[in-house]
Design a protein around this motif. Sequence first.
Motif, PDB file in Angstrom:
ATOM      1  N   LEU A  99       0.813  -1.210   0.000  1.00  0.00           N
ATOM      2  CA  LEU A  99       0.000   0.000   0.000  1.00  0.00           C
ATOM      3  C   LEU A  99       0.854   1.270   0.000  1.00  0.00           C
ATOM      4  O   LEU A  99       0.394   2.323  -0.422  1.00  0.00           O
ATOM      5  CB  LEU A  99      -0.952  -0.011   1.201  1.00  0.00           C
ATOM      6  N   GLN A 100       2.061   1.165   0.488  1.00  0.00           N
ATOM      7  CA  GLN A 100       2.960   2.317   0.378  1.00  0.00           C
ATOM      8  C   GLN A 100       3.327   2.541  -1.093  1.00  0.00           C
ATOM      9  O   GLN A 100       3.382   3.678  -1.564  1.00  0.00           O
ATOM     10  CB  GLN A 100       4.223   2.097   1.203  1.00  0.00           C
ATOM     11  N   ASP A 101       3.542   1.438  -1.807  1.00  0.00           N
ATOM     12  CA  ASP A 101       3.848   1.557  -3.237  1.00  0.00           C
ATOM     13  C   ASP A 101       2.632   2.008  -4.040  1.00  0.00           C
ATOM     14  O   ASP A 101       2.761   2.795  -4.979  1.00  0.00           O
ATOM     15  CB  ASP A 101       4.348   0.211  -3.781  1.00  0.00           C
ATOM     16  N   ASP A 102       1.462   1.478  -3.680  1.00  0.00           N
ATOM     17  CA  ASP A 102       0.233   1.795  -4.411  1.00  0.00           C
ATOM     18  C   ASP A 102      -0.928   1.877  -3.428  1.00  0.00           C
ATOM     19  O   ASP A 102      -1.580   0.866  -3.135  1.00  0.00           O
ATOM     20  CB  ASP A 102      -0.040   0.723  -5.469  1.00  0.00           C
ATOM     21  N   PRO A 103      -1.207   3.078  -2.894  1.00  0.00           N
ATOM     22  CA  PRO A 103      -2.264   3.222  -1.885  1.00  0.00           C
ATOM     23  C   PRO A 103      -3.648   2.820  -2.387  1.00  0.00           C
ATOM     24  O   PRO A 103      -4.555   2.605  -1.584  1.00  0.00           O
ATOM     25  CB  PRO A 103      -2.221   4.730  -1.547  1.00  0.00           C
ATOM     26  N   ASP A 104      -3.824   2.728  -3.699  1.00  0.00           N
ATOM     27  CA  ASP A 104      -5.128   2.388  -4.255  1.00  0.00           C
ATOM     28  C   ASP A 104      -5.215   0.932  -4.705  1.00  0.00           C
ATOM     29  O   ASP A 104      -6.104   0.564  -5.480  1.00  0.00           O
ATOM     30  CB  ASP A 104      -5.446   3.308  -5.444  1.00  0.00           C
ATOM     31  N   ASN A 105      -4.298   0.107  -4.242  1.00  0.00           N
ATOM     32  CA  ASN A 105      -4.291  -1.307  -4.609  1.00  0.00           C
ATOM     33  C   ASN A 105      -5.479  -2.000  -3.923  1.00  0.00           C
ATOM     34  O   ASN A 105      -5.444  -2.295  -2.732  1.00  0.00           O
ATOM     35  CB  ASN A 105      -2.971  -1.953  -4.170  1.00  0.00           C
ATOM     36  N   VAL A 106      -6.530  -2.227  -4.697  1.00  0.00           N
ATOM     37  CA  VAL A 106      -7.780  -2.746  -4.125  1.00  0.00           C
ATOM     38  C   VAL A 106      -7.576  -4.137  -3.526  1.00  0.00           C
ATOM     39  O   VAL A 106      -8.114  -4.446  -2.455  1.00  0.00           O
ATOM     40  CB  VAL A 106      -8.883  -2.777  -5.201  1.00  0.00           C
ATOM     41  N   ARG A 107      -6.806  -4.966  -4.196  1.00  0.00           N
ATOM     42  CA  ARG A 107      -6.572  -6.308  -3.679  1.00  0.00           C
ATOM     43  C   ARG A 107      -5.900  -6.259  -2.316  1.00  0.00           C
ATOM     44  O   ARG A 107      -6.299  -6.961  -1.372  1.00  0.00           O
ATOM     45  CB  ARG A 107      -5.717  -7.102  -4.662  1.00  0.00           C
ATOM     46  N   ALA A 108      -4.885  -5.398  -2.193  1.00  0.00           N
ATOM     47  CA  ALA A 108      -4.190  -5.267  -0.911  1.00  0.00           C
ATOM     48  C   ALA A 108      -5.101  -4.672   0.152  1.00  0.00           C
ATOM     49  O   ALA A 108      -5.060  -5.076   1.318  1.00  0.00           O
ATOM     50  CB  ALA A 108      -2.939  -4.410  -1.083  1.00  0.00           C
ATOM     51  N   LEU A 109      -5.929  -3.705  -0.226  1.00  0.00           N
ATOM     52  CA  LEU A 109      -6.854  -3.089   0.732  1.00  0.00           C
ATOM     53  C   LEU A 109      -7.839  -4.124   1.276  1.00  0.00           C
ATOM     54  O   LEU A 109      -8.105  -4.177   2.485  1.00  0.00           O
ATOM     55  CB  LEU A 109      -7.606  -1.934   0.076  1.00  0.00           C
ATOM     56  N   LYS A 110      -8.372  -4.942   0.389  1.00  0.00           N
ATOM     57  CA  LYS A 110      -9.317  -5.971   0.840  1.00  0.00           C
ATOM     58  C   LYS A 110      -8.631  -6.996   1.730  1.00  0.00           C
ATOM     59  O   LYS A 110      -9.184  -7.425   2.745  1.00  0.00           O
ATOM     60  CB  LYS A 110      -9.957  -6.661  -0.371  1.00  0.00           C
ATOM     61  N   LEU A 111      -7.419  -7.389   1.341  1.00  0.00           N
ATOM     62  CA  LEU A 111      -6.684  -8.349   2.164  1.00  0.00           C
ATOM     63  C   LEU A 111      -6.371  -7.779   3.544  1.00  0.00           C
ATOM     64  O   LEU A 111      -6.452  -8.482   4.562  1.00  0.00           O
ATOM     65  CB  LEU A 111      -5.395  -8.768   1.458  1.00  0.00           C
ATOM     66  N   PHE A 112      -6.015  -6.485   3.585  1.00  0.00           N
ATOM     67  CA  PHE A 112      -5.708  -5.861   4.876  1.00  0.00           C
ATOM     68  C   PHE A 112      -6.953  -5.822   5.758  1.00  0.00           C
ATOM     69  O   PHE A 112      -6.893  -6.067   6.969  1.00  0.00           O
ATOM     70  CB  PHE A 112      -5.176  -4.444   4.653  1.00  0.00           C
ATOM     71  N   ALA A 113      -8.102  -5.511   5.150  1.00  0.00           N
ATOM     72  CA  ALA A 113      -9.350  -5.491   5.918  1.00  0.00           C
ATOM     73  C   ALA A 113      -9.656  -6.880   6.481  1.00  0.00           C
ATOM     74  O   ALA A 113     -10.012  -7.029   7.659  1.00  0.00           O
ATOM     75  CB  ALA A 113     -10.499  -5.015   5.033  1.00  0.00           C
ATOM     76  N   ARG A 114      -9.506  -7.916   5.641  1.00  0.00           N
ATOM     77  CA  ARG A 114      -9.735  -9.288   6.107  1.00  0.00           C
ATOM     78  C   ARG A 114      -8.751  -9.675   7.201  1.00  0.00           C
ATOM     79  O   ARG A 114      -9.099 -10.347   8.175  1.00  0.00           O
ATOM     80  CB  ARG A 114      -9.622 -10.254   4.938  1.00  0.00           C
ATOM     81  N   LEU A 115      -7.503  -9.228   7.037  1.00  0.00           N
ATOM     82  CA  LEU A 115      -6.470  -9.522   8.038  1.00  0.00           C
ATOM     83  C   LEU A 115      -6.850  -8.944   9.391  1.00  0.00           C
ATOM     84  O   LEU A 115      -6.772  -9.621  10.423  1.00  0.00           O
ATOM     85  CB  LEU A 115      -5.129  -8.950   7.570  1.00  0.00           C
ATOM     86  N   HIS A 116      -7.285  -7.685   9.411  1.00  0.00           N
ATOM     87  CA  HIS A 116      -7.660  -7.038  10.672  1.00  0.00           C
ATOM     88  C   HIS A 116      -8.871  -7.718  11.305  1.00  0.00           C
ATOM     89  O   HIS A 116      -8.930  -7.908  12.523  1.00  0.00           O
ATOM     90  CB  HIS A 116      -7.947  -5.557  10.448  1.00  0.00           C
ATOM     91  N   LEU A 117      -9.847  -8.087  10.472  1.00  0.00           N
ATOM     92  CA  LEU A 117     -11.031  -8.749  11.011  1.00  0.00           C
ATOM     93  C   LEU A 117     -10.668 -10.087  11.646  1.00  0.00           C
ATOM     94  O   LEU A 117     -11.132 -10.424  12.738  1.00  0.00           O
ATOM     95  CB  LEU A 117     -12.063  -8.956   9.903  1.00  0.00           C
ATOM     96  N   MET A 118      -9.818 -10.870  10.961  1.00  0.00           N
ATOM     97  CA  MET A 118      -9.442 -12.168  11.498  1.00  0.00           C
ATOM     98  C   MET A 118      -8.589 -12.020  12.753  1.00  0.00           C
ATOM     99  O   MET A 118      -8.756 -12.761  13.726  1.00  0.00           O
ATOM    100  CB  MET A 118      -8.692 -12.980  10.443  1.00  0.00           C
ATOM    101  N   LYS A 119      -7.687 -11.046  12.747  1.00  0.00           N
ATOM    102  CA  LYS A 119      -6.847 -10.814  13.916  1.00  0.00           C
ATOM    103  C   LYS A 119      -7.704 -10.411  15.113  1.00  0.00           C
ATOM    104  O   LYS A 119      -7.516 -10.906  16.234  1.00  0.00           O
ATOM    105  CB  LYS A 119      -5.824  -9.715  13.600  1.00  0.00           C
ATOM    106  N   THR A 120      -8.657  -9.515  14.874  1.00  0.00           N
ATOM    107  CA  THR A 120      -9.555  -9.081  15.950  1.00  0.00           C
ATOM    108  C   THR A 120     -10.338 -10.258  16.497  1.00  0.00           C
ATOM    109  O   THR A 120     -10.480 -10.439  17.707  1.00  0.00           O
ATOM    110  CB  THR A 120     -10.515  -8.001  15.432  1.00  0.00           C
TER     111      THR A 120
END
Length: 337
Positions: A99-120
């Motif tokens: 996301l630092q390289d491409d803040p609009d990377n939709v695939r990475a954004l979705k994965l990060f959201a899933r990561l946070h949900l699973m971690k929580t």
Amino acid sequence: MNMDIGSAIKKLRMDRKVTQEEIAEYLGISFQAVSKWETGTTMPDITLLPKIADFFGVRIDDLFSVDHEDELKRIEESLAYGLSEQSYLYAKRILEASLQDDPDNVRALKLFARLHLMKTNNDLLEAGRMLEKAMEHSPLDEEIFNLYRQVRGGGVYKAHSDDDWFIRVCEPYAKKFSQNLKLMSCLIEAMIRQRYFEKAEEYIHLMQLDNGKEYLRQVYHGDLELARGNLDNAKAIWNTVSENDSTGQYEVGERFNRLNEYERAIKCFWNAFQASAPPRYLDAVFSLAFLYTKLGRKSEAIETWQLIIDTLASDFNDYDSETVEWARREICKLQGA
């Protein structure tokens, strides 16, 4: 051994924003050795490869060929099959770099959201297990059940948990320790929300109430009638709470406020404040201030915020806390509106 291993280590290190010194400290070597690997001057000893892979959260094979798409795919697999602490840290580092390289990377954004949900979710499950063990040893500790309500009982955490889980675990304790009012209250609220009305009524009667807590039975009976669709019955029950019961009047006022019966709510909030003894809690007065503001009754709102300031001074010797400053700001906003 692939001669690009040094480049792979450098890419992994840069992606994860760690220094050569951090890698060296983890491995118990000098940072100069890491530098030599990255420039291709030397290669790491084969015995270090497992530790290097552990540090980056990758397989040993990945040290020989690191591809960005492969990394995202690996994260997806981790989310699908389970998330260890190591794989969480690995995924977090990769996604942050992506996301630092491409803040609009939709695939990475979705994965990060899933990561946070699973971690929580994982963290909540672990917190719940700890609290279940704690309640076995200290079933009269109200804080344990209050915390358990938050991590297992719905509310803000509804996406991760459910009232039924809370009920299933805590009901046996409630039958044995009905003097634990936090446990009983949380359980009754969960049962009403799940529409287990007969069970809720049973536990409302089971509560062992100390002096000054009698209002709880009236309040919860009213809540039960409201959930059953008997609004008039609910209001009639709430109206039986003594006007001299400060906490009871506050609870009833909040319920009338939620029903948009504002004049009745205002009366209850005033009763609650007037019935309290110094040092007086100000929950009811804050509710009054917010309600007057909501209704556009500016002069009454200003008077109520001033009452908060005066009470903090008289009851708590508080003249300049953040709460006092907040009340003053609210008065200024109302005067300027």
